[in-house]
Scaffold this motif. Structure first.
Motif, PDB file in Angstrom:
ATOM      1  N   MET A  38       0.858  -1.187   0.000  1.00  0.00           N
ATOM      2  CA  MET A  38       0.000   0.000   0.000  1.00  0.00           C
ATOM      3  C   MET A  38       0.887   1.227   0.000  1.00  0.00           C
ATOM      4  SD  MET A  38      -2.062  -1.491   3.219  1.00  0.00           S
ATOM      5  CE  MET A  38      -0.533  -2.224   3.777  1.00  0.00           C
ATOM      6  N   CYS A  40       1.616   5.193   0.733  1.00  0.00           N
ATOM      7  CA  CYS A  40       1.130   6.125   1.753  1.00  0.00           C
ATOM      8  C   CYS A  40       2.044   7.340   1.799  1.00  0.00           C
ATOM      9  CB  CYS A  40       1.044   5.443   3.112  1.00  0.00           C
ATOM     10  SG  CYS A  40       2.598   4.783   3.707  1.00  0.00           S
ATOM     11  N   GLN A  44       2.073   9.962   7.291  1.00  0.00           N
ATOM     12  CA  GLN A  44       1.287   8.848   7.817  1.00  0.00           C
ATOM     13  C   GLN A  44       2.198   7.826   8.490  1.00  0.00           C
ATOM     14  OE1 GLN A  44      -0.700   7.982   4.029  1.00  0.00           O
ATOM     15  NE2 GLN A  44      -2.658   8.230   5.086  1.00  0.00           N
ATOM     16  N   ASP A  80       1.313  -1.083  -5.616  1.00  0.00           N
ATOM     17  CA  ASP A  80       0.362  -0.841  -4.533  1.00  0.00           C
ATOM     18  C   ASP A  80      -1.035  -1.319  -4.898  1.00  0.00           C
ATOM     19  OD1 ASP A  80       0.042   1.193  -6.379  1.00  0.00           O
ATOM     20  OD2 ASP A  80      -0.277   2.749  -4.883  1.00  0.00           O
ATOM     21  N   ARG A  83      -3.895   3.250  -2.317  1.00  0.00           N
ATOM     22  CA  ARG A  83      -3.246   4.326  -1.575  1.00  0.00           C
ATOM     23  C   ARG A  83      -3.981   4.475  -0.245  1.00  0.00           C
ATOM     24  NH1 ARG A  83       0.752   7.307  -2.240  1.00  0.00           N
ATOM     25  NH2 ARG A  83       0.955   9.360  -1.356  1.00  0.00           N
ATOM     26  N   VAL A  84      -3.239   4.475   0.830  1.00  0.00           N
ATOM     27  CA  VAL A  84      -3.822   4.557   2.165  1.00  0.00           C
ATOM     28  C   VAL A  84      -4.368   5.957   2.395  1.00  0.00           C
ATOM     29  CG1 VAL A  84      -3.363   4.427   4.637  1.00  0.00           C
ATOM     30  CG2 VAL A  84      -2.273   2.801   3.083  1.00  0.00           C
ATOM     31  N   THR A  86      -6.813   6.252   5.235  1.00  0.00           N
ATOM     32  CA  THR A  86      -7.129   6.233   6.659  1.00  0.00           C
ATOM     33  C   THR A  86      -6.414   5.071   7.332  1.00  0.00           C
ATOM     34  OG1 THR A  86      -9.327   7.070   6.127  1.00  0.00           O
ATOM     35  CG2 THR A  86      -9.013   6.186   8.335  1.00  0.00           C
ATOM     36  N   LEU A  87      -5.837   5.346   8.501  1.00  0.00           N
ATOM     37  CA  LEU A  87      -5.218   4.306   9.317  1.00  0.00           C
ATOM     38  C   LEU A  87      -5.914   4.266  10.668  1.00  0.00           C
ATOM     39  CD1 LEU A  87      -1.476   5.130   8.608  1.00  0.00           C
ATOM     40  CD2 LEU A  87      -2.588   2.978   8.056  1.00  0.00           C
ATOM     41  N   GLU A 101      -5.089  -1.130  10.993  1.00  0.00           N
ATOM     42  CA  GLU A 101      -5.936  -1.250   9.812  1.00  0.00           C
ATOM     43  C   GLU A 101      -5.664  -0.068   8.894  1.00  0.00           C
ATOM     44  OE1 GLU A 101      -9.991  -3.474  10.903  1.00  0.00           O
ATOM     45  OE2 GLU A 101      -9.724  -1.554  11.934  1.00  0.00           O
ATOM     46  N   ALA A 102      -5.582  -0.373   7.603  1.00  0.00           N
ATOM     47  CA  ALA A 102      -5.376   0.655   6.579  1.00  0.00           C
ATOM     48  C   ALA A 102      -6.529   0.579   5.597  1.00  0.00           C
ATOM     49  CB  ALA A 102      -4.054   0.425   5.858  1.00  0.00           C
ATOM     50  N   ASP A 104      -8.507   2.306   2.032  1.00  0.00           N
ATOM     51  CA  ASP A 104      -8.148   2.980   0.794  1.00  0.00           C
ATOM     52  C   ASP A 104      -8.850   4.306   0.582  1.00  0.00           C
ATOM     53  OD1 ASP A 104     -10.685   2.045   0.193  1.00  0.00           O
ATOM     54  OD2 ASP A 104     -10.162   1.381  -1.805  1.00  0.00           O
ATOM     55  N   SER A 133      -9.361  -2.809   2.430  1.00  0.00           N
ATOM     56  CA  SER A 133      -8.665  -2.566   3.684  1.00  0.00           C
ATOM     57  C   SER A 133      -7.698  -3.703   3.966  1.00  0.00           C
ATOM     58  CB  SER A 133      -9.656  -2.407   4.841  1.00  0.00           C
ATOM     59  OG  SER A 133     -10.288  -3.617   5.115  1.00  0.00           O
TER      60      SER A 133
END
Length: 183
Positions: A38, A40, A44, A80, A83-84, A86-87, A101-102, A104, A133
């Motif tokens: 992923m 990022c 992040q 990838d 693209r992340v 939210t984490l 947890e990641a 998209d 995710s």
């Protein structure tokens, strides 16, 4: 929603591709033949490492234990999955593990805040179904190793300008503190 679950992964690392100043950061989870990469942002990675360290300092009992360093490069191919955006980070006290947890994309708005509204917009359901995710469950030793590697990687970028603190390119930079002259 497709969820890639690594409980536990053989390897969970951060790495980069490209020269400093043009690097792309990747989170990578590996378990057997299954590999998820992923992309990022550097910020992040830095915030995730800081928060994982805070969680471990607060809850884990591994302060005296050293884990082996993972300095190997990212596994190939480095493509990838997403693209992340939210984490999320959690501590599972029953298993004494860190859960990362990641996702998209950010969770879309479900509409107005009317408590009596029970209809969920169709576009919300469609966007949730297409979200990806990755869920990674790390032991405290794996998490500490991740933090050390992430911090080293983030700090190995371009050196800061001694005058303004901005990143220095190999050719220098236009420093606002020196009235725009290149140093």
């Amino acid at each position: 929603m497709p969820v890639h679950d690594f409980d536990p992964p053989e390897r969970f690392v951060v790495g980069t591709v490209g020269p400093p100043g043009q690097r792309t950061f990747f989170l990578q989870a590996l378990s057997g033949r299954r590999l998820v990469s992923m992309s990022c942002e550097k910020e992040q990675v830095q915030i995730l490492a800081d928060r994982v360290n805070d969680v471990l300092d607060q809850f884990a009992d591994d302060a005296a234990t050293a884990s082996p360093e993972d300095n190997d490069p990212l596994a190939t191919p480095i493509e990838d999955e997403f693209r992340v955006a939210t984490l999320s980070l959690a501590w599972d006290p029953t298993r004494a593990v860190v859960v990362i947890e990641a996702f998209d994309a950010d969770i879309p708005e479900a509409g107005d805040d009317d408590e009596e509204a029970t209809d969920v917009p169709e576009e919300f359901l469609e966007s949730m179904a297409s979200r990806q995710s990755v869920r990674v469950v790390l032991s405290p030793l794996q998490a500490r190793s991740f933090v050390r590697r992430a911090r080293a990687l983030v700090s190995s970028g371009r050196p800061p300008c001694p005058f303004c603190g901005g990143p220095l390119d190999p050719t220098g930079h236009i420093c606002p503190r020196s009235n725009g002259y290149k140093r």
